[in-house]
Write a protein that holds these residues in place. Structure first.
Motif, PDB file in Angstrom:
ATOM      1  N   TRP A   4       0.836  -1.215   0.000  1.00 21.80           N
ATOM      2  CA  TRP A   4       0.000   0.000   0.000  1.00 21.80           C
ATOM      3  C   TRP A   4       0.858   1.247   0.000  1.00 21.80           C
ATOM      4  N   PRO A   5       0.387   2.354  -0.521  1.00 24.12           N
ATOM      5  CA  PRO A   5      -0.889   2.505  -1.222  1.00 24.12           C
ATOM      6  C   PRO A   5      -0.836   1.876  -2.618  1.00 24.12           C
ATOM      7  N   TYR A   6      -2.027   1.570  -3.141  1.00 22.88           N
ATOM      8  CA  TYR A   6      -2.167   1.088  -4.519  1.00 22.88           C
ATOM      9  C   TYR A   6      -1.663   2.184  -5.442  1.00 22.88           C
ATOM     10  N   VAL A   7      -0.790   1.812  -6.368  1.00 27.99           N
ATOM     11  CA  VAL A   7      -0.247   2.805  -7.314  1.00 27.99           C
ATOM     12  C   VAL A   7      -0.412   2.299  -8.738  1.00 27.99           C
ATOM     13  N   GLU A   8      -0.552   3.229  -9.648  1.00 26.00           N
ATOM     14  CA  GLU A   8      -0.684   2.892 -11.067  1.00 26.00           C
ATOM     15  C   GLU A   8       0.028   3.948 -11.908  1.00 26.00           C
ATOM     16  N   GLY A   9       0.119   3.688 -13.211  1.00 32.20           N
ATOM     17  CA  GLY A   9       0.797   4.639 -14.077  1.00 32.20           C
ATOM     18  C   GLY A   9       0.407   4.475 -15.532  1.00 32.20           C
ATOM     19  N   LEU A  10       0.621   5.539 -16.274  1.00 27.50           N
ATOM     20  CA  LEU A  10       0.375   5.541 -17.723  1.00 27.50           C
ATOM     21  C   LEU A  10       1.509   6.300 -18.397  1.00 27.50           C
TER      22      LEU A  10
END
Ligand code: MTE
Length: 301
Positions: free
Chosen positions: A174-180
């Protein structure tokens, strides 16, 4: 892997999915979204709407992946029912000329809400059709003026184990992470959603704001976002960090590249019997295919 995106066993059955319309103990009470424009007015080739039946509100709000509350899809609604979003803020920074902390009201006023009826394909091989409300993420990104060396956008979910009890377990980091990649983030189909079915997002679907990127597997659609950061390098992402061989950074829906433990060629549409063929880029190839021209999609899964 450990708990993981677990429902591979359910993929084989399909049976569980047709039983979703049980009477839930949670009533979902959210406010109507004002000034929503309908996706049906959009040009046919925009990808903003689909000519397929919408998944029921009941199923969209009672079959959820949101590990901050529960790893049991049908328990998320109850577990998140009292989640408080009062005073929500979004911090946008990194390689931008105008870093800023936005209150939720300011975020919602950046652009008018549009209804976008998108297919949603989970990496676990189930899918839905969801009438989201939101606006293109590009509208928000333009406000902060990304610098020319910004190449990626990273997203972060709230970290607060008192409000998100699932964060007391180590099922994920945690924390949930994302990317583009920045060009993906700027694509008109990538939206910052604040509602569904014409109402504010219920907690279980990522209140108060989440990403929806319809040509990618559902895990890219990070929920309850508090931070966005512009970077030169590709950021770490939760599922890829948890199980690098199974979940890639790109996570574009691709029926020709199987998950190591199951086929991605077909999917179970929630509420339907039988399986459907999975479409390349989830049916959005015409709109997004050019973003990946010349890329090896097997290597960049
Ligand atoms: N975002 C956060 N913060 N935590 C999660 O566990 N699950 C992801 C994604 N976003 C998840 C998340 C996965 S695996 C999917 S399939 C979608 O949310 C599910 O969205 P839904 O529950 O609204 O259908």
């Amino acid at each position: 892997m450990r708990a993981g995106i677990l429902a591979a066993s359910a993929v084989a059955t399909g049976v569980a999915y047709r039983k979703l319309n049980h009477v839930s103990t949670t009533t979902v009470k959210t406010a109507a979204i004002q000034g929503l424009t309908q996706a049906t007015n959009a040009p046919a080739d925009s990808g903003f709407t689909v000519n397929e039946p919408e998944t029921s509100f009941q199923d969209i709000t009672h079959y959820n992946n949101f590990y901050e509350f529960s790893t049991d899809k049908q328990a998320v609604a109850d577990a998140s029912a009292n989640f408080q979003t009062k005073g929500w803020q979004l911090t946008v920074g990194g390689l931008v000329n105008k870093p800023r902390v936005f209150d939720l009201d300011e975020i919602l006023k950046i652009a008018p809400p549009e209804e976008r009826i998108y297919r949603m394909r989970c990496v676990e091989a189930w899918s839905m059709v969801v009438p989201w409300a939101g606006y293109p993420l590009s509208k928000l990104l333009e406000v902060v003026e990304p610098m020319s060396n910004a190449k990626y956008v990273a997203f972060e979910t709230l970290l607060d184990p008192t409000r998100m009890p699932g964060q007391r377990s180590d099922v994920l980091k945690w924390p949930y992470v994302e990317g583009l990649r920045l060009d993906e983030a700027m694509h008109p189909l990538a939206i910052l959603a604040s509602g569904l079915y014409g109402r504010a997002l219920p907690p279980q679907d990522g209140a108060p704001i989440r990403m929806v990127i319809p040509w990618k597997y559902g895990f890219k659609g990070i929920k309850s976002i508090v931070k966005i950061k512009f970077l030169t390098e590709q950021p770490p992402t939760t599922w890829s960090e948890a199980t690098r061989k199974e979940y890639g950074f790109y996570a574009n829906v691709n029926p020709h590249v199987d998950h190591p433990r199951w086929s991605q060629a077909t999917e179970q549409r929630i509420g339907e019997s039988g399986r459907r063929p999975t479409l390349m880029f989830n049916g959005y190839e015409e709109q997004v295919g050019h973003l990946y021209a010349g890329m090896d999609l097997r290597a960049n899964f």
